[in-house]
Design a protein around this motif. Structure first.
Motif, PDB file in Angstrom:
ATOM      1  N   ALA A 113     -11.207  -4.091 -10.123  1.00 46.55           N
ATOM      2  CA  ALA A 113     -11.729  -3.006  -9.280  1.00 46.55           C
ATOM      3  C   ALA A 113     -11.175  -1.654  -9.727  1.00 46.55           C
ATOM      4  N   ASP A 114      -9.903  -1.625 -10.095  1.00 41.41           N
ATOM      5  CA  ASP A 114      -9.304  -0.374 -10.567  1.00 41.41           C
ATOM      6  C   ASP A 114      -9.956   0.091 -11.866  1.00 41.41           C
ATOM      7  N   ALA A 115     -10.388  -0.852 -12.710  1.00 43.88           N
ATOM      8  CA  ALA A 115     -11.061  -0.478 -13.961  1.00 43.88           C
ATOM      9  C   ALA A 115     -12.344   0.300 -13.675  1.00 43.88           C
ATOM     10  N   LEU A 116     -13.066  -0.097 -12.629  1.00 46.85           N
ATOM     11  CA  LEU A 116     -14.273   0.651 -12.275  1.00 46.85           C
ATOM     12  C   LEU A 116     -13.926   1.943 -11.547  1.00 46.85           C
ATOM     13  N   TYR A 117     -12.867   1.899 -10.719  1.00 45.56           N
ATOM     14  CA  TYR A 117     -12.475   3.107 -10.007  1.00 45.56           C
ATOM     15  C   TYR A 117     -12.109   4.213 -10.990  1.00 45.56           C
ATOM     16  N   ASP A 217     -23.912   3.449  -4.095  1.00 50.89           N
ATOM     17  CA  ASP A 217     -23.182   4.211  -3.076  1.00 50.89           C
ATOM     18  C   ASP A 217     -22.148   3.335  -2.375  1.00 50.89           C
ATOM     19  N   PHE A 218     -22.533   2.091  -2.113  1.00 47.63           N
ATOM     20  CA  PHE A 218     -21.605   1.159  -1.464  1.00 47.63           C
ATOM     21  C   PHE A 218     -20.402   0.885  -2.367  1.00 47.63           C
ATOM     22  N   LEU A 219     -20.647   0.672  -3.659  1.00 48.64           N
ATOM     23  CA  LEU A 219     -19.553   0.391  -4.598  1.00 48.64           C
ATOM     24  C   LEU A 219     -18.588   1.566  -4.677  1.00 48.64           C
ATOM     25  N   VAL A 220     -19.114   2.775  -4.779  1.00 48.19           N
ATOM     26  CA  VAL A 220     -18.251   3.956  -4.870  1.00 48.19           C
ATOM     27  C   VAL A 220     -17.356   4.053  -3.637  1.00 48.19           C
ATOM     28  N   GLU A 221     -17.940   3.816  -2.474  1.00 48.81           N
ATOM     29  CA  GLU A 221     -17.172   3.860  -1.222  1.00 48.81           C
ATOM     30  C   GLU A 221     -16.066   2.801  -1.217  1.00 48.81           C
ATOM     31  N   LYS A 222     -16.412   1.576  -1.631  1.00 46.95           N
ATOM     32  CA  LYS A 222     -15.429   0.489  -1.614  1.00 46.95           C
ATOM     33  C   LYS A 222     -14.309   0.735  -2.624  1.00 46.95           C
ATOM     34  N   LEU A 223     -14.635   1.267  -3.791  1.00 49.10           N
ATOM     35  CA  LEU A 223     -13.610   1.517  -4.803  1.00 49.10           C
ATOM     36  C   LEU A 223     -12.638   2.595  -4.346  1.00 49.10           C
ATOM     37  N   LYS A 224     -13.138   3.632  -3.721  1.00 42.92           N
ATOM     38  CA  LYS A 224     -12.261   4.686  -3.207  1.00 42.92           C
ATOM     39  C   LYS A 224     -11.357   4.153  -2.103  1.00 42.92           C
ATOM     40  N   ASP A 226     -10.401   1.011  -1.717  1.00 39.63           N
ATOM     41  CA  ASP A 226      -9.448   0.068  -2.307  1.00 39.63           C
ATOM     42  C   ASP A 226      -8.335   0.791  -3.060  1.00 39.63           C
ATOM     43  N   ALA A 227      -8.656   1.923  -3.677  1.00 41.66           N
ATOM     44  CA  ALA A 227      -7.687   2.631  -4.516  1.00 41.66           C
ATOM     45  C   ALA A 227      -6.475   3.106  -3.724  1.00 41.66           C
ATOM     46  N   VAL A 228      -6.652   3.384  -2.440  1.00 42.06           N
ATOM     47  CA  VAL A 228      -5.541   3.897  -1.627  1.00 42.06           C
ATOM     48  C   VAL A 228      -4.899   2.814  -0.769  1.00 42.06           C
ATOM     49  N   ALA A 229      -5.393   1.568  -0.881  1.00 42.56           N
ATOM     50  CA  ALA A 229      -4.822   0.467  -0.108  1.00 42.56           C
ATOM     51  C   ALA A 229      -3.563  -0.036  -0.812  1.00 42.56           C
ATOM     52  N   LEU A 230      -2.416   0.184  -0.214  1.00 39.68           N
ATOM     53  CA  LEU A 230      -1.141  -0.136  -0.863  1.00 39.68           C
ATOM     54  C   LEU A 230      -0.960  -1.630  -1.094  1.00 39.68           C
ATOM     55  N   SER A 231      -1.556  -2.459  -0.238  1.00 36.21           N
ATOM     56  CA  SER A 231      -1.373  -3.909  -0.368  1.00 36.21           C
ATOM     57  C   SER A 231      -2.395  -4.553  -1.299  1.00 36.21           C
ATOM     58  N   SER A 232      -3.321  -3.778  -1.813  1.00 30.78           N
ATOM     59  CA  SER A 232      -4.398  -4.342  -2.620  1.00 30.78           C
ATOM     60  C   SER A 232      -3.937  -4.673  -4.034  1.00 30.78           C
ATOM     61  N   ARG A 233      -4.550  -5.707  -4.607  1.00 34.99           N
ATOM     62  CA  ARG A 233      -4.341  -6.035  -6.017  1.00 34.99           C
ATOM     63  C   ARG A 233      -5.408  -5.364  -6.881  1.00 34.99           C
ATOM     64  N   HIS A 234      -6.293  -4.597  -6.227  1.00 34.25           N
ATOM     65  CA  HIS A 234      -7.334  -3.826  -6.917  1.00 34.25           C
ATOM     66  C   HIS A 234      -8.195  -4.728  -7.797  1.00 34.25           C
ATOM     67  N   ASP A 235      -8.604  -5.829  -7.198  1.00 32.39           N
ATOM     68  CA  ASP A 235      -9.349  -6.858  -7.918  1.00 32.39           C
ATOM     69  C   ASP A 235     -10.582  -7.250  -7.096  1.00 32.39           C
ATOM     70  N   PHE A 236     -11.686  -7.510  -7.776  1.00 32.66           N
ATOM     71  CA  PHE A 236     -12.908  -7.881  -7.056  1.00 32.66           C
ATOM     72  C   PHE A 236     -12.739  -9.203  -6.326  1.00 32.66           C
ATOM     73  N   GLY A 237     -12.220 -10.224  -7.010  1.00 32.90           N
ATOM     74  CA  GLY A 237     -12.113 -11.537  -6.402  1.00 32.90           C
ATOM     75  C   GLY A 237     -11.099 -11.617  -5.282  1.00 32.90           C
ATOM     76  N   HIS A 238      -9.989 -10.902  -5.426  1.00 35.51           N
ATOM     77  CA  HIS A 238      -8.931 -10.957  -4.414  1.00 35.51           C
ATOM     78  C   HIS A 238      -9.169  -9.986  -3.259  1.00 35.51           C
TER      79      HIS A 238
END
Length: 446
Positions: A113-117, A217-224, A226-238
């Protein structure tokens, strides 16, 4: 492969952009990915793994593609520049390389997810309605037009391409989805150790193929988000997919329902899987047909002469059975049995190659005997050597031996191999006996 009567190309695929994730390390492939990324790995005699998702894009009518690169990407980039540069930007066609350029952070890509962000600018500039996220290291054919049509039919925010696989194959390796009668995903777990079964199909689970369709539009919103979620692994599957299930319209597209005769999908993430995926191609009954001209696999292939088969200096003509032999190969009085030889491989007189995968620019020396072996590119296998006949002997010489008794050979391993008398002669080094005789002669002269 029989194409669907109604190809969903003109509108949907032209409204989509594909992003291919091609930055994987491929650590489970051992030394095969020591100097190359996994998507750059050779496959099928003349191809690279990256060629398969890219060919699916072209054949589906998707001509706007971004390739996300990261680790050990030199050979991958060179391949893309040589073989995938024939796009016309004036017609809105292109393949853009998207290396980790730290546009939004000071780190490498931290997850899929971070790669796309970190490439949001590329995605937004395309003004595409849909983004298809693809893995760059899988072998399969898929009409992405049908995938997009299914996404639109369900009015989905995100669609996950899925495939039934045996539980033993999925365990700890693949994301597993549960769906309802409408194919809406009601649960998703990334790489569980106890994957849930498909109802009414004991021993099988519904696995994610790592292929996703998002409304842009949905993807852009989700990536933004996810990018600020401290607990995230920034991964699509997780992260992205499980979170989308709870709040948005998330559906599964089942690959086995695609309108073609057979479905074939391989994630060649281990040496054993890589070996078997190449071996699959050697029978005419293989579900994945490289000779299907209705859905060609595009690639870069250098100018090579036809393969040549000739007798050796002893008059032996050799033998070739059930094998794929690529351009530029020379078979000189050798036996090639159920094997796959890539471009510019030379096999010298009296050698035997059985159930092997020999990567490009390799020479198999006179009288060598190889069985169930993967030989990396640019290797010189010594004359007379036996590899693949005894696992313990192969390990002692520094070769890698897998659980299924497949031996991997690289030039570095060959260079580090203990010097035998035969090996010394090949390197023009004196043997112990020759050294002693030389000492005696030297003393006699004095």
């Amino acid at each position: 492969m029989t194409l669907s009567p109604s190809r969903n190309i003109s509108q949907l695929t032209q409204s989509a952009v594909a992003v291919v994730l091609a930055g994987g390390r491929g650590t489970r492939l051992e030394a095969l990915t020591k100097y190359r990324s996994k998507p750059a790995l050779h496959y099928g005699g003349k191809f690279r793994l990256i060629d398969f998702p890219l060919s699916n894009c072209i054949n589906s009518g998707i001509r706007r593609i971004g390739v996300v690169t990261q680790y050990k990407s030199h050979s991958l980039i060179r391949h893309l520049m040589n073989g995938w540069g024939g796009f016309n930007r004036h017609l809105g066609e292109y393949i853009d390389l998207l290396p980790a350029s730290q546009q939004y952070a000071n780190d490498w890509y931290k997850g899929t997810a971070d790669a796309l962000y970190q490439n949001l600018q590329f995605i937004q500039k395309t003004r595409a309605d849909y983004v298809i996220v693809l893995s760059g290291d899988q072998v399969y054919r898929m009409d992405y037009g049908e995938l997009l049509a299914d996404h639109v039919k369900h009015d989905a925010d995100v669609t996950v391409a899925c495939l039934p696989v045996q539980q033993s194959e999925a365990r700890g390796k693949l994301g597993i989805a549960q769906i309802n009668d409408e194919h809406r995903i009601i649960d998703f777990v990334e790489k569980p150790h106890n994957p849930c079964e498909i109802p009414g199909r004991p021993g099988w689970s519904l696995a994610s193929m790592g292929i996703y369709v998002f409304n842009t539009d949905f993807l852009v919103e989700k990536l933004k988000e996810d990018a600020v979620a401290l607990s995230s692994r920034h991964d699509f599957g997780h992260n992205i997919i499980p979170d989308s299930i709870k709040r948005y319209r998330t559906f599964a597209y089942t690959f086995e329902e695609q309108a073609c005769q057979t479905q074939y999908w391989k994630d060649v993430g281990t040496l054993d899987n890589y070996f078997q995926a190449n071996m699959d191609l050697l029978t005419r009954q293989c579900q994945f047909d490289l000779f299907d001209q209705h859905w060609p696999i595009w690639t870069y292939h250098g100018q090579t002469p036809p393969a040549r088969f000739s007798k050796d200096e002893c008059g032996r003509h050799g033998l070739t059975q059930d094998s794929l032999i690529s351009g530029g190969c020379e078979i000189v009085g050798a036996q090639i049995i159920h094997s796959l030889l890539f471009t510019n491989v030379k096999v010298e007189g009296g050698a035997t190659v059985e159930h092997c995968v020999i990567l490009p620019e390799t020479t198999i020396g006179q009288g060598a005997s190889l069985k169930r072996v993967i030989v990396d590119s640019h290797c010189t296998v010594p004359a007379g050597i036996e590899i693949g006949h005894c696992a313990e002997a192969d390990k002692r010489r520094g070769f890698t031996v897998t659980q299924q008794q497949i031996t991997l050979v690289t030039q570095e391993m060959l260079d580090k191999m203990p010097l035998t008398s035969q090996r010394q002669q090949q390197l023009h080094l004196p043997t112990l006996k020759q050294t002693e005789e030389s000492v005696v002669t030297h003393k006699g002269q004095h």
